[in-house]
Write a protein that holds these residues in place. Sequence first.
Motif, short mmCIF file in Angstrom:
data_model
loop_
_atom_site.label_atom_id
_atom_site.label_comp_id
_atom_site.label_asym_id
_atom_site.label_seq_id
_atom_site.Cartn_x
_atom_site.Cartn_y
_atom_site.Cartn_z
N ARG A 250 38.78 40.19 36.14
CA ARG A 250 39.64 41.02 37.00
C ARG A 250 39.53 42.48 36.58
O ARG A 250 40.50 43.06 36.09
CB ARG A 250 41.08 40.51 36.93
CG ARG A 250 41.29 39.10 37.50
CD ARG A 250 42.73 38.65 37.40
NE ARG A 250 43.25 38.83 36.06
CZ ARG A 250 42.96 38.03 35.04
NH1 ARG A 250 42.12 37.02 35.20
NH2 ARG A 250 43.47 38.22 33.84
N PRO A 251 38.34 43.11 36.73
CA PRO A 251 38.20 44.52 36.34
C PRO A 251 38.81 45.45 37.38
O PRO A 251 38.70 45.19 38.58
CB PRO A 251 36.69 44.71 36.25
CG PRO A 251 36.13 43.73 37.23
CD PRO A 251 37.08 42.56 37.26
N VAL A 252 39.44 46.52 36.89
CA VAL A 252 40.06 47.52 37.78
C VAL A 252 39.68 48.91 37.26
O VAL A 252 39.63 49.11 36.04
CB VAL A 252 41.60 47.37 37.78
CG1 VAL A 252 42.29 48.48 38.58
CG2 VAL A 252 42.01 46.00 38.35
N SER A 253 39.39 49.84 38.16
CA SER A 253 39.18 51.23 37.71
C SER A 253 40.38 52.06 38.16
O SER A 253 41.05 51.75 39.16
CB SER A 253 37.88 51.82 38.28
OG SER A 253 38.07 52.26 39.62
N ASP B 149 50.24 48.54 41.02
CA ASP B 149 51.03 48.03 39.89
C ASP B 149 50.66 46.58 39.60
O ASP B 149 50.48 46.17 38.45
CB ASP B 149 52.53 48.16 40.25
CG ASP B 149 53.42 48.02 39.02
OD1 ASP B 149 54.47 47.37 39.12
OD2 ASP B 149 53.05 48.55 37.94
N GLU B 150 50.48 45.81 40.66
CA GLU B 150 50.09 44.39 40.52
C GLU B 150 48.69 44.28 39.91
O GLU B 150 48.44 43.50 39.00
CB GLU B 150 50.11 43.77 41.94
CG GLU B 150 49.81 42.30 42.02
CD GLU B 150 50.99 41.43 41.56
OE1 GLU B 150 52.06 42.00 41.31
OE2 GLU B 150 50.79 40.22 41.39
N HIS C 131 47.59 42.66 36.06
CA HIS C 131 46.75 41.45 35.96
C HIS C 131 45.29 41.73 35.62
O HIS C 131 44.50 40.79 35.51
CB HIS C 131 46.85 40.64 37.26
CG HIS C 131 48.23 40.10 37.52
ND1 HIS C 131 49.17 40.80 38.25
CD2 HIS C 131 48.84 38.97 37.08
CE1 HIS C 131 50.31 40.11 38.27
NE2 HIS C 131 50.14 39.00 37.57
N ALA C 132 44.98 43.02 35.41
CA ALA C 132 43.59 43.36 35.08
C ALA C 132 43.25 42.82 33.69
O ALA C 132 44.11 42.81 32.79
CB ALA C 132 43.41 44.87 35.12
N ILE D 150 48.37 52.81 33.19
CA ILE D 150 47.57 52.55 31.98
C ILE D 150 48.39 51.74 30.98
O ILE D 150 47.93 50.76 30.41
CB ILE D 150 47.10 53.88 31.35
CG1 ILE D 150 46.30 54.72 32.36
CG2 ILE D 150 46.25 53.62 30.09
CD1 ILE D 150 46.01 56.15 31.92
N THR D 151 49.65 52.13 30.84
CA THR D 151 50.55 51.37 29.94
C THR D 151 50.78 49.96 30.48
O THR D 151 50.78 48.98 29.74
CB THR D 151 51.89 52.11 29.80
OG1 THR D 151 51.64 53.43 29.34
CG2 THR D 151 52.82 51.40 28.83
N THR D 152 50.94 49.85 31.78
CA THR D 152 51.14 48.53 32.40
C THR D 152 49.97 47.61 32.07
O THR D 152 50.14 46.47 31.64
CB THR D 152 51.28 48.68 33.93
OG1 THR D 152 52.41 49.51 34.20
CG2 THR D 152 51.45 47.33 34.62
#
Length: 233
Positions: A14-17, A169-170, A174-175, A194-196
């Motif tokens: 689950r990669p996110v940028s 935020d979701e 979950h990333a 980033i903290t999330t």
Amino acid sequence: MLNDAVAALQNASRPVSFSGAGLSAESGIPTFREAQTGLWARYDPMTLASPGGFAADPELVISWYNGRRRAIAAAQPNPAHLAMAQRADIVHITQNVDDLLERAGAGDIVHLHGSINRDRCSAGCGHREAVDLAAPLPLRPCPQCGRPMRPDVVWFGEQLPRIEWLRADELAAHADVFIVIGTSAQVYPAAGLITTARTAGAKIIVINIEPGVGPGIRLTGPAGQIVPQLLEP
Ligand code: BV8
């Protein structure tokens, strides 16, 4: 460091940028905090990008945006945008209002701060229009209600669009790998993602031209050079 980052990404499901103005810097788009140049040197972008700034001098604010629009129209996606566009497995959250990721061919993009290639009614009547970035229109009334049209972006002091914020935020929560590209991480609530992500256990990869501190894998250098090395090993 790069090998660690490449390995982390290869094992990610689950990669996110998460990108900021530094992603578009090598396309010639000045970053948000770079000193403004020329006739804009005496204006603070925080004031121009605010409801108060627009109310005080709507024509000044529209001409600032239209100058940025023409610069974006003349710009090209850089190798970082192009590499990101090739990775359909990565969802791209961006603070940027330019359309360079779209023009690079990226599909799934979450614009947290809106898009400069649209106008909307400043009175909130719901009317929106696409903008020709190469030939943007001057300050003009909303064709529906007559109040001034404004760029469809989020100004300081304004709430982020609800759907985009909830999705971002979701995604951050979950990333398993969260790639932070070209942002000073000073603007909230966006920077809080980033903290999330870190709190949820994601591996953080930070790409920035400035060597920074803080947790995660830090890859120091221009995004146009580093992002392709990371995404197209
Ligand atoms: C909100 C769209 C609450 C417009 C943008 C007082 C009053 C009101 C609010 C506040 C306040 N104090 C604090 C706040 C909150 C405020 C905030 O966070 N302020 C900060 C400055 C302290 N946030 C808000 O106002 C947000 N809304 O809080 O609403 C609310 C709640 C209830 C009800 C009503 C309201 C809204 C913030 C959105 C503002 N709009 N943009 C436009 O673009 O015109 S933000 C703007 O900053 C851009 O989107 C930009 O992307 C973003 C963040 O900056 P960065 O992208 O990080 O850019 P920057 O220049 O800072 O950094 C560039 C980085 O890239 C650097 O690290 C550099 O080293 C690096 N770099 C450079 N070149 C390269 C590179 N890296 C790699 N390669 C390179 N080549």
